[in-house]
Design a protein around this motif. Sequence first.
Motif, short mmCIF file in Angstrom:
data_model
loop_
_atom_site.label_atom_id
_atom_site.label_comp_id
_atom_site.label_asym_id
_atom_site.label_seq_id
_atom_site.Cartn_x
_atom_site.Cartn_y
_atom_site.Cartn_z
N SER A 41 31.99 39.26 46.64
CA SER A 41 32.32 40.64 47.01
C SER A 41 31.80 41.58 45.94
N GLY A 42 31.20 42.67 46.39
CA GLY A 42 30.70 43.66 45.45
C GLY A 42 31.75 44.70 45.14
N LYS A 43 31.55 45.42 44.05
CA LYS A 43 32.45 46.49 43.68
C LYS A 43 32.18 47.72 44.54
N LYS A 44 33.24 48.41 44.92
CA LYS A 44 33.09 49.73 45.52
C LYS A 44 32.94 50.76 44.41
N ASN A 45 32.05 51.70 44.61
CA ASN A 45 31.79 52.71 43.58
C ASN A 45 32.84 53.82 43.66
N ILE A 46 34.07 53.43 43.39
CA ILE A 46 35.19 54.38 43.39
C ILE A 46 36.05 54.13 42.16
N ARG A 47 36.84 55.14 41.83
CA ARG A 47 37.76 55.06 40.70
C ARG A 47 39.19 55.19 41.23
N VAL A 48 40.04 54.26 40.82
CA VAL A 48 41.42 54.22 41.34
C VAL A 48 42.41 54.38 40.19
N GLN A 60 50.59 42.97 38.18
CA GLN A 60 49.48 42.32 37.47
C GLN A 60 48.40 41.88 38.44
N GLY A 61 48.82 41.26 39.53
CA GLY A 61 47.84 40.79 40.51
C GLY A 61 47.05 41.91 41.14
N LEU A 62 47.73 43.01 41.44
CA LEU A 62 47.05 44.14 42.07
C LEU A 62 46.10 44.83 41.11
N SER A 63 46.52 45.03 39.87
CA SER A 63 45.64 45.69 38.90
C SER A 63 44.43 44.82 38.59
N GLU A 64 44.60 43.49 38.52
CA GLU A 64 43.46 42.59 38.32
C GLU A 64 42.45 42.72 39.45
N ALA A 65 42.95 42.75 40.68
CA ALA A 65 42.06 42.83 41.84
C ALA A 65 41.35 44.18 41.89
N LEU A 66 42.04 45.25 41.54
CA LEU A 66 41.41 46.57 41.52
C LEU A 66 40.31 46.63 40.46
N GLN A 67 40.56 46.02 39.32
CA GLN A 67 39.53 45.99 38.27
C GLN A 67 38.31 45.19 38.71
N GLU A 68 38.54 44.15 39.50
CA GLU A 68 37.44 43.32 39.99
C GLU A 68 36.62 44.03 41.06
N LEU A 69 37.27 44.84 41.90
CA LEU A 69 36.64 45.33 43.11
C LEU A 69 36.30 46.81 43.12
#
Length: 362
Positions: A41-48, A60-69
């Motif tokens: 999966s590629g990263k989306k060019n957005i900032r969250v 922790q799980g959600l922040s890890e996934a957001l950093q990955e994606l």
Amino acid sequence: MNVLKNAKMRISSEDYRAGYQEGYRYGGCQAILARIPPRISGKKNIRVLYVPQGFEAIDQGLSEALQELTAECIVTTPESMLEAARAGRPDLVLVMNGLHVFPAEHEEHIRMIRQMGIKTAVWFVDDPYFTDDTARLSMAYDVVFTHEQDCISFYKEAGCSQVYYLPLAISPNTFAPVRTKPEQKFDICFIGNAFWNRVELFDQLASYLQDKKVLIAGGHWDRLSHHDQLSRFIRSGWIPVSETVAYYNGSKIVINLHRPTTAGSDNRNGRGISGSSINPRTYEISACGTLQITDVRKDLFKHYRPGYDIETFTDGDDLRSKIDHYLKHEEERVKIAWRSLWTTRKNHTFANRVSQLLEFVF
């Protein structure tokens, strides 16, 4: 001397068997994990901007996934959310739950963020237990996610224009197979607060459990009528996530029983919304490569296959029968646990969920 020698031989034999069982289970788990294809999966060019609730494993799980994606994930506090949004101007402000630890002015802050042209979303993961509060809160956001299927129509009827079902998940970095110590090994484990349906179940099981090695952990277990019989099994209070993972791994069987949805001292669900979706514990136990026996919620069948990668029970008698069976049939128990690990790591990680979430929002 012969008595002492025989006792030592028995202990040595028991230790060998326990060690063999642990190595067999853990080795099989590692083989399963090695076969799971990597996510592409590629990263989306957005900032969250992510605003956590204080649920350690979920946050922790959600922040890890957001950093990955995503291109960037900034984590802030409920109190600092508005200031962080003004300073960072993210593409999305994502709030976890928005309850309990959030300031009274949170809704107003969300509306101010929307006025800046920033998208806002909330993921409710306590549904339907606090719907008396989330009914109003949901209206503040652009997008509402809920882990509870039965709350979709509730939020739409409240006036939310974008409402999506998003199940919970696990972080592979948190809930995973691990090796355990002798003091972390049990026949039967339950970790969770003593809601009244759980109290009723363990009161029914009290006599049956006496010759088993059992852990019951969490708050309010003084509610038990048979507390005197079960007290030696009880560890009161909060169990850290790392210890929870160890206990799940070290137990032959982990019981899961969802909390009741009725309004009362434990819930704020005055509308009496039912619960059909599974709790985070369902995924977390399964991710540890341990046999789980759970009560049935309708949504379970979308995610797991009872008898294949999870086991279920209907009442106390059925649970006793299932426990007896799986304690006597180790190979069958371990194979179901391995399949559960495969299903969970392949389909139910926070990276899976965040991919869906971002597609819905953008």
